[in-house]
Motif scaffolding. Structure first.
Motif, PDB file in Angstrom:
ATOM      1  N   PRO A 111       0.739  -1.237   0.651  1.00 33.83           N
ATOM      2  CA  PRO A 111      -0.451   0.055  -0.147  1.00 33.83           C
ATOM      3  C   PRO A 111       0.830   1.083  -0.018  1.00 33.83           C
ATOM      4  N   ILE A 112       0.505   2.320  -0.969  1.00 31.36           N
ATOM      5  CA  ILE A 112       1.378   3.497  -0.617  1.00 31.36           C
ATOM      6  C   ILE A 112       1.800   3.921   0.363  1.00 31.36           C
ATOM      7  N   TRP A 113       1.218   4.136   1.550  1.00 27.48           N
ATOM      8  CA  TRP A 113       2.265   4.496   2.557  1.00 27.48           C
ATOM      9  C   TRP A 113       3.360   2.915   3.083  1.00 27.48           C
ATOM     10  N   ILE A 114       3.500   2.377   2.680  1.00 29.36           N
ATOM     11  CA  ILE A 114       4.272   0.860   2.976  1.00 29.36           C
ATOM     12  C   ILE A 114       5.482   1.699   1.730  1.00 29.36           C
ATOM     13  N   GLN A 115       5.225   1.663   0.352  1.00 22.99           N
ATOM     14  CA  GLN A 115       5.906   2.497  -0.637  1.00 22.99           C
ATOM     15  C   GLN A 115       6.755   2.697  -0.122  1.00 22.99           C
ATOM     16  N   ALA A 116       5.285   4.629   0.349  1.00 19.66           N
ATOM     17  CA  ALA A 116       6.499   5.822   1.187  1.00 19.66           C
ATOM     18  C   ALA A 116       7.527   5.536   1.745  1.00 19.66           C
ATOM     19  N   ASN A 117       7.188   4.401   2.331  1.00 19.58           N
ATOM     20  CA  ASN A 117       8.088   4.080   4.053  1.00 19.58           C
ATOM     21  C   ASN A 117       9.052   3.645   3.101  1.00 19.58           C
ATOM     22  N   LYS A 118       9.297   2.356   2.194  1.00 21.06           N
ATOM     23  CA  LYS A 118      10.490   2.619   1.640  1.00 21.06           C
ATOM     24  C   LYS A 118      11.209   3.537   1.411  1.00 21.06           C
ATOM     25  N   ALA A 119      11.183   4.140   1.227  1.00 19.65           N
ATOM     26  CA  ALA A 119      11.443   5.312   0.332  1.00 19.65           C
ATOM     27  C   ALA A 119      11.955   6.355   2.016  1.00 19.65           C
ATOM     28  N   ASN A 120      11.594   6.004   2.984  1.00 22.84           N
ATOM     29  CA  ASN A 120      12.033   6.883   4.191  1.00 22.84           C
ATOM     30  C   ASN A 120      11.592   7.824   4.438  1.00 22.84           C
ATOM     31  N   MET A 121       9.780   7.897   3.727  1.00 25.11           N
ATOM     32  CA  MET A 121       9.271   8.958   3.649  1.00 25.11           C
ATOM     33  C   MET A 121       8.014   9.281   5.011  1.00 25.11           C
ATOM     34  N   VAL A 122       8.455   9.881   5.537  1.00 29.18           N
ATOM     35  CA  VAL A 122       7.107  10.090   6.552  1.00 29.18           C
ATOM     36  C   VAL A 122       5.837  10.135   5.930  1.00 29.18           C
ATOM     37  N   THR A 123       4.682   8.873   6.441  1.00 27.93           N
ATOM     38  CA  THR A 123       3.080   9.113   5.835  1.00 27.93           C
ATOM     39  C   THR A 123       2.337   9.027   7.523  1.00 27.93           C
ATOM     40  N   ALA A 124       0.965   8.674   7.373  1.00 29.77           N
ATOM     41  CA  ALA A 124       0.090   9.526   8.434  1.00 29.77           C
ATOM     42  C   ALA A 124      -1.424   8.869   7.329  1.00 29.77           C
ATOM     43  N   SER A 125      -2.117   8.484   8.406  1.00 32.14           N
ATOM     44  CA  SER A 125      -3.500   8.347   7.878  1.00 32.14           C
ATOM     45  C   SER A 125      -3.959   8.300   9.158  1.00 32.14           C
ATOM     46  N   TYR A 126      -5.680   9.074   8.522  1.00 33.42           N
ATOM     47  CA  TYR A 126      -6.653   9.637   9.504  1.00 33.42           C
ATOM     48  C   TYR A 126      -7.620   8.958   8.808  1.00 33.42           C
ATOM     49  N   PHE A 127      -7.837   7.168   8.919  1.00 31.36           N
ATOM     50  CA  PHE A 127      -8.541   6.059   8.238  1.00 31.36           C
ATOM     51  C   PHE A 127      -8.351   5.855   7.041  1.00 31.36           C
ATOM     52  N   PHE A 128      -7.881   4.177   6.762  1.00 36.84           N
ATOM     53  CA  PHE A 128      -8.653   4.037   5.680  1.00 36.84           C
ATOM     54  C   PHE A 128      -8.319   2.603   5.526  1.00 36.84           C
ATOM     55  N   VAL A 129      -8.668   1.714   4.518  1.00 34.89           N
ATOM     56  CA  VAL A 129      -8.541   0.363   4.786  1.00 34.89           C
ATOM     57  C   VAL A 129      -6.991  -0.010   4.785  1.00 34.89           C
ATOM     58  N   GLY A 130      -6.492  -1.247   5.770  1.00 36.60           N
ATOM     59  CA  GLY A 130      -5.031  -1.566   5.360  1.00 36.60           C
ATOM     60  C   GLY A 130      -4.443  -1.016   6.655  1.00 36.60           C
ATOM     61  N   SER A 131      -4.793   0.865   6.726  1.00 34.45           N
ATOM     62  CA  SER A 131      -3.610   1.532   7.608  1.00 34.45           C
ATOM     63  C   SER A 131      -3.487   1.323   9.085  1.00 34.45           C
ATOM     64  N   ILE A 181       1.309  -4.231   8.118  1.00 33.43           N
ATOM     65  CA  ILE A 181       1.401  -4.833   6.654  1.00 33.43           C
ATOM     66  C   ILE A 181       3.095  -4.713   6.894  1.00 33.43           C
ATOM     67  N   GLN A 182       3.754  -6.303   6.115  1.00 39.58           N
ATOM     68  CA  GLN A 182       5.888  -6.084   5.840  1.00 39.58           C
ATOM     69  C   GLN A 182       5.481  -5.425   7.398  1.00 39.58           C
ATOM     70  N   GLY A 183       5.504  -5.348   8.554  1.00 42.90           N
ATOM     71  CA  GLY A 183       5.582  -5.168   9.936  1.00 42.90           C
ATOM     72  C   GLY A 183       5.811  -4.139  10.060  1.00 42.90           C
ATOM     73  N   VAL A 184       4.493  -2.889   8.950  1.00 42.37           N
ATOM     74  CA  VAL A 184       4.669  -0.910   8.740  1.00 42.37           C
ATOM     75  C   VAL A 184       3.210  -1.049   8.655  1.00 42.37           C
ATOM     76  N   LYS A 185       3.883   0.402   9.911  1.00 41.50           N
ATOM     77  CA  LYS A 185       1.896   0.719   9.908  1.00 41.50           C
ATOM     78  C   LYS A 185       2.523   2.419   9.545  1.00 41.50           C
ATOM     79  N   PRO A 186       1.377   3.099   9.111  1.00 42.04           N
ATOM     80  CA  PRO A 186       2.083   4.599   8.586  1.00 42.04           C
ATOM     81  C   PRO A 186       2.831   4.954   9.890  1.00 42.04           C
ATOM     82  N   THR A 187       2.666   6.638   9.769  1.00 42.96           N
ATOM     83  CA  THR A 187       4.500   6.928  10.926  1.00 42.96           C
ATOM     84  C   THR A 187       3.134   7.381  12.116  1.00 42.96           C
ATOM     85  N   TYR A 188       2.057   7.973  11.349  1.00 38.99           N
ATOM     86  CA  TYR A 188       0.956   8.629  12.244  1.00 38.99           C
ATOM     87  C   TYR A 188      -0.065   7.971  11.663  1.00 38.99           C
ATOM     88  N   TYR A 189      -1.092   7.602  13.109  1.00 38.97           N
ATOM     89  CA  TYR A 189      -2.811   6.545  12.140  1.00 38.97           C
ATOM     90  C   TYR A 189      -3.639   6.741  13.345  1.00 38.97           C
TER      91      TYR A 189
END
Length: 429
Positions: free
Chosen positions: A138-158, A162-170
């Protein structure tokens, strides 16, 4: 052996042990990015907003001022074509991954997992937060792989690991959180220090899905009332984003549309159930049949075939509406699909609706080619064309667009293709 030799050998053993541990940790544990890399800080920002159940024609019908202005100053698609089944969880995760449900694994709001011998249900927190159900990146994990901080105020899967990772803030999903609180938090994220500021933010609003299910998609009074409330909140978000003066792209989508379904066209699912012979998983517009003895699949198929009335029975490989022949074993061997405008439900729900004099409801999940099932795609931002319209487009193509805007690698194994949607981007001339 001398004391010095013993110490040297001991030191070597310790180093080897630490090295071994280090390798195990690096391969077994993925960490969530908390600080943007230097490269990530130079990238733009994206807010991906899902307006659940927002049908393709609502803006044209009701002219909400903020969304109308947003569209005028950006790009829109004639409609957004969902994946089958056009249900909430499968399509949100398709938008997040660029994969059809058959590939990413979230094949319904409810489905049976052979590997876990358990049923995934969207209201089961343990299941929803179990990352092993979710395939793809998912897009937040793809961003995480590029060392990019992510956030989610709700979204399926967040909420899932997944792969040991969640959005930085969720946040864990809570339908009672006011829309205003979600918007204010998104703006707070954009006001964070540059190193900790998320470049990829997802947001979710269920308003139009709620009112659509309750009153159907043709009740203009109820729909417009709820839409104008939502539009006001989104207007606050648009204004707040503009004040940051950051290069923010806002992508607004929906998972599906809505079709009016009279309760007289509801089919009691109990009429088709046989717990001795097979497991029945009902998603309203598609029923997965899992024969307990696979050698009896043909017998079960023929028995159900003889009961056809306002629905059709198929071997899974022959079922319609799928984008390609489904391969995920969790579909089961047989699919039951109602005729257009009919819907499977529990008998007590049908009885309750009639007792309360309810005549119609809104439903979705049907053939993605049915225009009533289509959602929305609106985009606005520094690299998005203004006053531009593209034809109806499949929701699998949103993911590679997000990757392109953020400068992320587009995975090879997705179904979406950048070439199908890149015309929305401003080109260097």
């Amino acid at each position: 052996m001398t004391i010095r030799g013993i110490i040297n050998n001991l030191a070597i053993c310790i180093l080897l042990t630490l090295s071994s541990c280090s390798k195990k940790i690096s391969t077994a544990i993925n960490s969530t990015t908390t600080i943007n890399s230097e490269a990530s800080m130079k990238k733009p920002y994206v807010i991906l907003i899902s307006l659940d159940g927002f049908r393709w024609d609502y803006v044209d019908r009701f002219s909400p001022p903020n969304l109308s202005k947003f569209i005028k100053n950006g790009t829109k698609a004639e409609s957004l074509i969902p994946s089958f089944p056009s249900k909430t969880f499968p399509n949100h995760y398709t938008i997040a991954t660029g994969m059809y449900p058959d590939k990413h694994g979230i094949i319904g709001n409810t489905f049976y997992s052979y590997d876990k011998n358990s049923i995934y249900r969207i209201r089961d927190r343990k299941m929803v937060e179990d990352g092993s159900f979710y395939k793809g990146s998912p897009i937040w994990i793809q961003a995480n792989k590029a060392n990019m901080v992510t956030a989610s105020y709700f979204f399926v899967g967040s909420e899932a690991n997944i792969q040991g990772v969640k959005p930085t803030y969720y946040y864990t999903y809570n339908r009672d959180v006011k829309n205003e609180a979600r918007v204010e938090q998104a703006l707070k994220w954009l006001r964070m220090p540059e190193k900790k500021r998320p470049h990829m933010i997802t947001m979710y609003f269920s308003d139009m899905d709620n009112v659509g299910h309750r009153f159907g998609p043709n009740n203009d009074e109820k729909l417009s009332e709820k839409l104008y409330e939502l539009d006001s909140v989104l207007g606050n978000l648009f204004d707040g984003v503009a004040k940051t003066e950051l290069p923010v792209h806002i992508i607004i989508v929906s998972d599906h549309g809505m079709l009016e379904v009279p309760f007289e066209k509801y089919i009691p699912i109990e009429d088709l159930m046989n717990d001795e012979l097979y497991r029945t998983i009902n998603n309203g517009v598609i029923v997965n049949i899992h024969p307990k003895d696979k050698s009896k699949t043909n017998m079960v198929y023929n028995d159900l075939k003889n009961k056809e009335e306002h629905f059709k029975v198929y071997k899974t490989k022959d079922a319609p509406y799928f984008e390609y022949v489904p391969e995920d074993k969790n579909w089961g061997g047989i699919q039951i699909i109602p005729d257009e405008g009919y819907f499977f439900s529990a008998r007590d729900r049908i009885v309750s609706a009639k007792e309360n004099s309810r005549k119609i409801s809104g439903q979705h999940g049907f053939d993605p080619q049915l225009k009533e099932m289509h959602g929305i795609f609106y985009a606005n931002g520094p690299t998005i064309k203004k006053g531009y319209t593209i034809p109806s487009i499949k929701n699998i193509h949103i993911y590679p667009l997000l990757c392109q805007i953020l400068g992320l690698e587009i995975p090879d194994n997705i179904d979406g293709e950048l070439k199908e949607i890149e015309s929305v981007l401003v080109t260097d001339e």
